[in-house]
Design an enzyme around this catalytic site. Sequence first.
Site, PDB file in Angstrom:
ATOM      1  N   ARG A 104      37.142  37.881  38.931  1.00 26.99           N
ATOM      2  CA  ARG A 104      36.035  37.404  39.771  1.00 26.99           C
ATOM      3  C   ARG A 104      35.107  38.576  40.048  1.00 26.99           C
ATOM      4  O   ARG A 104      35.563  39.615  40.514  1.00 26.99           O
ATOM      5  CB  ARG A 104      36.609  36.994  41.131  1.00 26.99           C
ATOM      6  N   THR A 108      29.335  38.303  43.302  1.00 24.68           N
ATOM      7  CA  THR A 108      28.896  36.910  43.114  1.00 24.68           C
ATOM      8  C   THR A 108      30.055  35.912  43.212  1.00 24.68           C
ATOM      9  O   THR A 108      29.830  34.713  43.364  1.00 24.68           O
ATOM     10  CB  THR A 108      28.254  36.731  41.721  1.00 24.68           C
ATOM     11  N   ASP A 202      46.344  43.048  43.520  1.00 22.88           N
ATOM     12  CA  ASP A 202      46.588  44.419  43.994  1.00 22.88           C
ATOM     13  C   ASP A 202      47.978  44.553  44.602  1.00 22.88           C
ATOM     14  O   ASP A 202      48.648  45.576  44.423  1.00 22.88           O
ATOM     15  CB  ASP A 202      45.535  44.812  45.043  1.00 22.88           C
TER      16      ASP A 202
HETATM   17  C1  PRP Z   1      42.031  36.412  42.049  1.00 25.45           C
HETATM   18  C2  PRP Z   1      43.147  35.365  41.957  1.00 25.45           C
HETATM   19  C3  PRP Z   1      42.464  34.232  41.250  1.00 25.45           C
HETATM   20  C4  PRP Z   1      41.032  34.327  41.768  1.00 25.45           C
HETATM   21  C5  PRP Z   1      40.831  33.260  42.812  1.00 25.45           C
HETATM   22  O1  PRP Z   1      41.919  37.089  40.860  1.00 25.45           O
HETATM   23  O2  PRP Z   1      44.282  35.807  41.309  1.00 25.45           O
HETATM   24  O3  PRP Z   1      42.489  34.341  39.841  1.00 25.45           O
HETATM   25  O4  PRP Z   1      40.899  35.626  42.350  1.00 25.45           O
HETATM   26  O5  PRP Z   1      39.529  33.242  43.237  1.00 25.45           O
HETATM   27  P1  PRP Z   1      38.547  32.030  42.967  1.00 25.45           P
HETATM   28  O6  PRP Z   1      39.295  30.788  43.250  1.00 25.45           O
HETATM   29  O7  PRP Z   1      37.420  32.283  43.935  1.00 25.45           O
HETATM   30  O8  PRP Z   1      38.077  32.110  41.543  1.00 25.45           O
HETATM   31  P2  PRP Z   1      40.901  38.291  40.650  1.00 25.45           P
HETATM   32  O9  PRP Z   1      39.620  37.789  40.080  1.00 25.45           O
HETATM   33  O10 PRP Z   1      40.803  39.097  41.895  1.00 25.45           O
HETATM   34  O11 PRP Z   1      41.562  39.109  39.472  1.00 25.45           O
HETATM   35  P3  PRP Z   1      42.928  39.921  39.441  1.00 25.45           P
HETATM   36  O12 PRP Z   1      44.052  38.922  39.498  1.00 25.45           O
HETATM   37  O13 PRP Z   1      42.850  40.616  38.127  1.00 25.45           O
HETATM   38  O14 PRP Z   1      42.947  40.864  40.616  1.00 25.45           O
HETATM   39  N1  URA Z   2      41.921  36.418  45.338  1.00 28.18           N
HETATM   40  C1  URA Z   2      42.926  36.990  46.052  1.00 28.18           C
HETATM   41  O1  URA Z   2      43.750  37.738  45.493  1.00 28.18           O
HETATM   42  N2  URA Z   2      42.990  36.712  47.368  1.00 28.18           N
HETATM   43  C2  URA Z   2      42.107  35.916  47.991  1.00 28.18           C
HETATM   44  O2  URA Z   2      42.246  35.694  49.212  1.00 28.18           O
HETATM   45  C3  URA Z   2      41.075  35.336  47.236  1.00 28.18           C
HETATM   46  C4  URA Z   2      41.013  35.604  45.906  1.00 28.18           C
END
Ligand code: PRP
Ligand code: URA
Length: 208
Positions: A104, A108, A202
Amino acid sequence: MVTVVKHPLIQVKLAIMRDEKTKSKEFRESLDEIASLMCYEVFKDIGTHEIEEEYNTPTGVKLKKVKLDHKIVLAPILRAGIGMVDGVRNMIPTARIGHIGMYRDEETLVPHEYYFKLPKVENPLVVVVDPMLATGGSAIAAISAIKKRGYNNIRLMCLVGCPEGVEAVSKAYPDVDIYLASIDSHLNENGYIIPGLGDAGDRIFGTK
Ligand code: PRP
Ligand code: URA
């Protein structure tokens, strides 16, 4: 259909994950265990059939072997979805695993796909796994990418969601059943689920 799996064992483990003091090891273990426990609900209606091959019971009775009606493909959304794979695979060792690389944009909140690979399986049940369902953007993009490849029997299995994300996915894909351990209060201005559990990726991988 939206199902919140409110089993007491899940809720106790989820509280451990929400605690900011919980370290990465216990966070990962709890996620793994919740993923296993949620399988009871996610797969409860998929059906089984007997095959011709038989086995002997210790009581001398011959029985036919039993198989699931569907081949299962797990599709974790990277990175955090990886944290749910072993928990599900412990329950369904024959599940095949795909990978959907998506992040994400922090400003944005729009998801960007950077990798996509699903195993080639005929007529599978594809279960998209991701602990967090926030805006729903990542789940919608993942489901859209899966459908584009011709797979239409899809479920979404998350840990924590919020009304915004659940509504967005349900509206975009009413045919996709959603399973969660909790629907929390709301999203904050940075797109984080409140109370949620922080950044799942994280905390799983210790990147912060
Ligand atoms: C987080 C989570 C989801 C997404 C959810 O991933 O694991 O995939 O955000 O958010 P949304 O419903 O608003 O799309 P992130 O993009 O932070 O990537 P990561 O798992 O690599 O940290
Ligand atoms: N992704 C996360 O890891 N935590 C949140 O709360 C939203 C998106």
